[in-house]
Design a protein around this motif. Structure first.
Motif, PDB file in Angstrom:
ATOM      1  N   HIS A  77       3.023  -9.378  12.188  1.00 37.73           N
ATOM      2  CA  HIS A  77       3.528  -8.640  11.036  1.00 37.73           C
ATOM      3  C   HIS A  77       2.635  -7.432  10.789  1.00 37.73           C
ATOM      4  O   HIS A  77       1.405  -7.558  10.806  1.00 37.73           O
ATOM      5  N   PHE A  78       3.264  -6.268  10.506  1.00 37.24           N
ATOM      6  CA  PHE A  78       2.482  -5.061  10.248  1.00 37.24           C
ATOM      7  C   PHE A  78       3.346  -4.040   9.518  1.00 37.24           C
ATOM      8  O   PHE A  78       4.563  -4.178   9.438  1.00 37.24           O
ATOM      9  N   CYS A  79       2.697  -3.014   8.985  1.00 34.82           N
ATOM     10  CA  CYS A  79       3.390  -1.897   8.349  1.00 34.82           C
ATOM     11  C   CYS A  79       3.340  -0.712   9.297  1.00 34.82           C
ATOM     12  O   CYS A  79       2.256  -0.184   9.565  1.00 34.82           O
ATOM     13  N   PRO A  80       4.495  -0.277   9.819  1.00 34.12           N
ATOM     14  CA  PRO A  80       4.485   0.834  10.775  1.00 34.12           C
ATOM     15  C   PRO A  80       4.046   2.169  10.171  1.00 34.12           C
ATOM     16  O   PRO A  80       3.628   3.067  10.902  1.00 34.12           O
ATOM     17  N   LYS A  81       4.086   2.298   8.860  1.00 33.95           N
ATOM     18  CA  LYS A  81       3.629   3.541   8.217  1.00 33.95           C
ATOM     19  C   LYS A  81       2.114   3.566   8.069  1.00 33.95           C
ATOM     20  O   LYS A  81       1.481   4.602   8.264  1.00 33.95           O
ATOM     21  N   CYS A  82       1.533   2.430   7.703  1.00 29.40           N
ATOM     22  CA  CYS A  82       0.074   2.353   7.476  1.00 29.40           C
ATOM     23  C   CYS A  82      -0.701   2.057   8.756  1.00 29.40           C
ATOM     24  O   CYS A  82      -1.885   2.379   8.840  1.00 29.40           O
ATOM     25  N   GLN A  83      -0.067   1.389   9.697  1.00 34.68           N
ATOM     26  CA  GLN A  83      -0.758   0.915  10.893  1.00 34.68           C
ATOM     27  C   GLN A  83      -0.158   1.566  12.142  1.00 34.68           C
ATOM     28  O   GLN A  83       0.405   0.916  12.993  1.00 34.68           O
ATOM     29  N   LYS A  84      -0.311   2.868  12.221  1.00 37.33           N
ATOM     30  CA  LYS A  84       0.265   3.619  13.345  1.00 37.33           C
ATOM     31  C   LYS A  84      -0.544   3.373  14.623  1.00 37.33           C
ATOM     32  O   LYS A  84      -1.771   3.330  14.576  1.00 37.33           O
ATOM     33  N   ARG A 118       0.816  -1.209   0.000  1.00 33.87           N
ATOM     34  CA  ARG A 118       0.000   0.000   0.000  1.00 33.87           C
ATOM     35  C   ARG A 118       0.853   1.265   0.000  1.00 33.87           C
ATOM     36  O   ARG A 118       0.577   2.195  -0.734  1.00 33.87           O
ATOM     37  N   CYS A 119       1.915   1.308   0.824  1.00 35.92           N
ATOM     38  CA  CYS A 119       2.657   2.569   0.989  1.00 35.92           C
ATOM     39  C   CYS A 119       4.148   2.459   0.699  1.00 35.92           C
ATOM     40  O   CYS A 119       4.837   3.463   0.642  1.00 35.92           O
ATOM     41  N   GLY A 120       4.664   1.242   0.577  1.00 36.13           N
ATOM     42  CA  GLY A 120       6.086   1.057   0.305  1.00 36.13           C
ATOM     43  C   GLY A 120       6.966   0.986   1.533  1.00 36.13           C
ATOM     44  O   GLY A 120       8.159   0.709   1.419  1.00 36.13           O
ATOM     45  N   GLY A 121       6.390   1.236   2.715  1.00 34.35           N
ATOM     46  CA  GLY A 121       7.167   1.120   3.955  1.00 34.35           C
ATOM     47  C   GLY A 121       7.568  -0.327   4.193  1.00 34.35           C
ATOM     48  O   GLY A 121       6.956  -1.248   3.645  1.00 34.35           O
ATOM     49  N   ALA A 122       8.587  -0.537   4.987  1.00 37.89           N
ATOM     50  CA  ALA A 122       9.073  -1.895   5.257  1.00 37.89           C
ATOM     51  C   ALA A 122       8.180  -2.595   6.283  1.00 37.89           C
ATOM     52  O   ALA A 122       7.902  -2.049   7.351  1.00 37.89           O
ATOM     53  N   ILE A 123       7.743  -3.806   5.954  1.00 36.15           N
ATOM     54  CA  ILE A 123       6.950  -4.621   6.881  1.00 36.15           C
ATOM     55  C   ILE A 123       7.854  -5.034   8.040  1.00 36.15           C
ATOM     56  O   ILE A 123       8.999  -5.431   7.840  1.00 36.15           O
ATOM     57  N   GLU A 124       7.324  -4.923   9.242  1.00 38.36           N
ATOM     58  CA  GLU A 124       8.061  -5.307  10.448  1.00 38.36           C
ATOM     59  C   GLU A 124       7.363  -6.461  11.141  1.00 38.36           C
ATOM     60  O   GLU A 124       6.178  -6.710  10.923  1.00 38.36           O
ATOM     61  N   LYS A 125       8.134  -7.139  11.992  1.00 41.97           N
ATOM     62  CA  LYS A 125       7.607  -8.250  12.780  1.00 41.97           C
ATOM     63  C   LYS A 125       8.031  -8.051  14.226  1.00 41.97           C
ATOM     64  O   LYS A 125       9.165  -7.666  14.499  1.00 41.97           O
ATOM     65  N   PHE A 126       7.112  -8.294  15.157  1.00 42.45           N
ATOM     66  CA  PHE A 126       7.411  -8.278  16.584  1.00 42.45           C
ATOM     67  C   PHE A 126       6.541  -9.315  17.270  1.00 42.45           C
ATOM     68  O   PHE A 126       5.621  -9.856  16.668  1.00 42.45           O
ATOM     69  N   LYS A 127       6.862  -9.601  18.516  1.00 44.32           N
ATOM     70  CA  LYS A 127       6.068 -10.558  19.304  1.00 44.32           C
ATOM     71  C   LYS A 127       4.996  -9.791  20.065  1.00 44.32           C
ATOM     72  O   LYS A 127       5.269  -8.781  20.700  1.00 44.32           O
ATOM     73  N   LEU A 128       3.773 -10.290  19.973  1.00 44.54           N
ATOM     74  CA  LEU A 128       2.655  -9.723  20.714  1.00 44.54           C
ATOM     75  C   LEU A 128       1.882 -10.883  21.309  1.00 44.54           C
ATOM     76  O   LEU A 128       1.412 -11.761  20.567  1.00 44.54           O
ATOM     77  N   SER A 129       1.786 -10.905  22.617  1.00 43.67           N
ATOM     78  CA  SER A 129       1.116 -12.009  23.317  1.00 43.67           C
ATOM     79  C   SER A 129       1.678 -13.356  22.876  1.00 43.67           C
ATOM     80  O   SER A 129       0.946 -14.314  22.670  1.00 43.67           O
ATOM     81  N   GLY A 130       2.991 -13.405  22.663  1.00 43.36           N
ATOM     82  CA  GLY A 130       3.670 -14.642  22.323  1.00 43.36           C
ATOM     83  C   GLY A 130       3.571 -15.059  20.864  1.00 43.36           C
ATOM     84  O   GLY A 130       4.045 -16.132  20.499  1.00 43.36           O
ATOM     85  N   ARG A 131       2.964 -14.231  20.032  1.00 39.10           N
ATOM     86  CA  ARG A 131       2.788 -14.582  18.619  1.00 39.10           C
ATOM     87  C   ARG A 131       3.565 -13.626  17.723  1.00 39.10           C
ATOM     88  O   ARG A 131       3.597 -12.416  17.968  1.00 39.10           O
ATOM     89  N   GLY A 132       4.165 -14.184  16.676  1.00 31.37           N
ATOM     90  CA  GLY A 132       4.792 -13.342  15.665  1.00 31.37           C
ATOM     91  C   GLY A 132       3.727 -12.489  15.020  1.00 31.37           C
ATOM     92  O   GLY A 132       2.671 -12.985  14.633  1.00 31.37           O
TER      93      GLY A 132
END
Length: 153
Positions: free
Chosen positions: A142-149, A126-140
């Motif tokens: 994935h999100f876009c920090p530019k689109c999903q602020k 959607r925006c070209g930003g780099a997709i990131e991955k982090f752990k949330l509640s023990g689960r991998g």
């Protein structure tokens, strides 16, 4: 013989019970992050880790967002995204990431249509930003920090 846990299952996304009113009321009662809530199966059934990442990306909602803090507009977008992603999953026969096979023993192809799950470091469609991955509640997660602020409260 008693099946446990089924009575706590949320409604199916393609059922009439999954109304905007039902969804909004259910979200407003919950103070947990939206990803964990959607994965809990207590509000809406059928969403696993892959599909929740995709739903939240489509709705432009950060996975850590607290459910009750979503605006009515975002709730409506999220509901539409849930319905859409689950319909896509059915259309493409599910996701074959590791070992999933459908009832006919065939691989699904939903994984060929994913936007964020498993795309760490790749550009957002959607925006070209780099997709990131982090752990949330023990689960991998994935999100876009530019689109999903994450909203500041």
């Amino acid at each position: 013989f008693q099946v446990t846990g089924l009575k706590n299952l949320g409604v199916e996304a393609n059922s009439p019970e999954f109304s905007l009113d039902y969804f909004e009321k259910g979200l407003k009662k919950r103070s947990m992050n939206i990803k964990s809530l959607l994965m809990s199966q207590t509000l809406v059934a059928g969403l696993g880790n892959i599909y929740v990442d995709e739903v939240l990306w489509l709705a432009k909602i950060h996975p850590s967002e607290i459910a009750r803090h979503l605006s009515p507009h975002k709730v409506a977008e999220l509901r539409r995204a849930v319905i859409h992603i689950l319909a896509e999953g059915v259309k493409y026969g599910g996701s074959t990431i590791r070992s999933y096979k459908n009832a006919l023993g065939l691989d699904g192809t939903m994984q060929d249509h994913l936007q964020v799950y498993g795309k760490t470091g790749q550009p957002c469609a959607r925006c070209g930003g780099a997709i990131e991955k982090f752990k949330l509640s023990g689960r991998g997660t994935h999100f876009c920090p530019k689109c999903q602020k994450l909203k500041k409260i």
